[in-house]
Design an enzyme around this catalytic site. Sequence first.
Site, PDB file in Angstrom:
ATOM      1  CG  ASP A   1      53.026  35.169  22.248  1.00 37.62           C
ATOM      2  OD1 ASP A   1      53.843  35.542  23.107  1.00 37.62           O
ATOM      3  OD2 ASP A   1      51.796  35.177  22.424  1.00 37.62           O
TER       4      ASP A   1
ATOM      5  CE  LYS B   1      52.470  39.188  27.923  1.00 37.84           C
ATOM      6  NZ  LYS B   1      51.791  37.993  27.407  1.00 37.84           N
TER       7      LYS B   1
ATOM      8  CD  GLN C   1      48.447  36.711  28.348  1.00 40.01           C
ATOM      9  OE1 GLN C   1      49.097  37.394  27.571  1.00 40.01           O
ATOM     10  NE2 GLN C   1      49.004  36.070  29.351  1.00 40.01           N
TER      11      GLN C   1
HETATM   12  N1  GUN Z   1      50.601  33.374  29.022  1.00 42.32           N
HETATM   13  C1  GUN Z   1      51.681  33.202  29.818  1.00 42.32           C
HETATM   14  N2  GUN Z   1      52.812  33.522  29.149  1.00 42.32           N
HETATM   15  C2  GUN Z   1      52.442  33.897  27.914  1.00 42.32           C
HETATM   16  C3  GUN Z   1      53.156  34.343  26.766  1.00 42.32           C
HETATM   17  O1  GUN Z   1      54.390  34.453  26.739  1.00 42.32           O
HETATM   18  N3  GUN Z   1      52.399  34.646  25.685  1.00 42.32           N
HETATM   19  C4  GUN Z   1      51.055  34.513  25.674  1.00 42.32           C
HETATM   20  N4  GUN Z   1      50.387  34.817  24.554  1.00 42.32           N
HETATM   21  N5  GUN Z   1      50.361  34.093  26.715  1.00 42.32           N
HETATM   22  C5  GUN Z   1      51.053  33.801  27.825  1.00 42.32           C
END
Ligand code: GUN
Length: 292
Positions: free
Chosen positions: A120, A53, A97
């Site tokens: 998110d 990311k 996360q």
């Molecule tokens: N862990 C797995 N997928 C995601 C996501 O889309 N956002 C976040 N913050 N954590 C994750």
Amino acid sequence: MPARVLDGKALAERVRGEVRDEAQALERRGVRPNLQVVLVGDDPASAVYVRNKTKAAEECGIQGDTHRLPATAPEADVLGIVDKLARDPAVHGILVQLPLPKHLDEERVLLRVPARKDVDGFHPENLGRLLAGKPRFEPCTPAGVVALLAANDVPIPGAHVVILGRGPTVGRPLSVMLSQKGPRADATVTLCHSQTKHLHMQARVADILVAAMGKARFVQPQMVKRGAAVVDVGINRVLDPTHPKGERVVGDVDPAVAELAGWLSPVPGGVGPMTIAMLLRNTVRAAGLQPG
Ligand code: GUN
């Protein structure tokens, strides 16, 4: 004829190009899009996701840092970092996360991310707006699924969509998005879960089948209608002694489904890159919401 590939890698590249243009336009107005990531613990999969990311963000001209805390970090420390980022006017997006270590209250931590910085799309205010048909930030994975279907001209209006998995990050919000009014929606949605009876029969009637339950290769050819679009959201690590790492990633769908499906998203290279692209898109939108 084998299924057409729902190529998320190629589409994500296109979306990232648009995000880059948008980031440059914001820069010209004196706004430098900024995404901050909070990573608690040492889950190797989460570390890889976060690296992907932040690397993609940098390539699009989005600035930011990753705040790493040990798995044993007290909740007050995590909340302290989130609060500091929440107050900082130069920060446009905050991503915590998931999953968080067990001793932390995920809901309490996520609630501290201001809704306007919640790239998110997990904050109750943003989920409420989604339900009301007035989305601000759509959750990234469901938004990626819709974009992937639309870009490949998979007909959504009037389609019977069957979603396997009602989780809060994918299945539940996706069911809301696809059942709204609109050109990339207007579907009839069945949301299946662990208590669903006759799951195989439910799946078999789908025009669009979305597998998001996190079970390696669960969707077998006999569960798929000929010509259906099949979207694989699964990321499952399975042991593979022939692989250099001793394991590899497989989806929730058996690749043999390609023989009869009309469309199929691969793993990797399908929904995964789209999730990241949608996060970046939400981040430049967040920067546009609160310049300076
Ligand atoms: N862990 C797995 N997928 C995601 C996501 O889309 N956002 C976040 N913050 N954590 C994750």
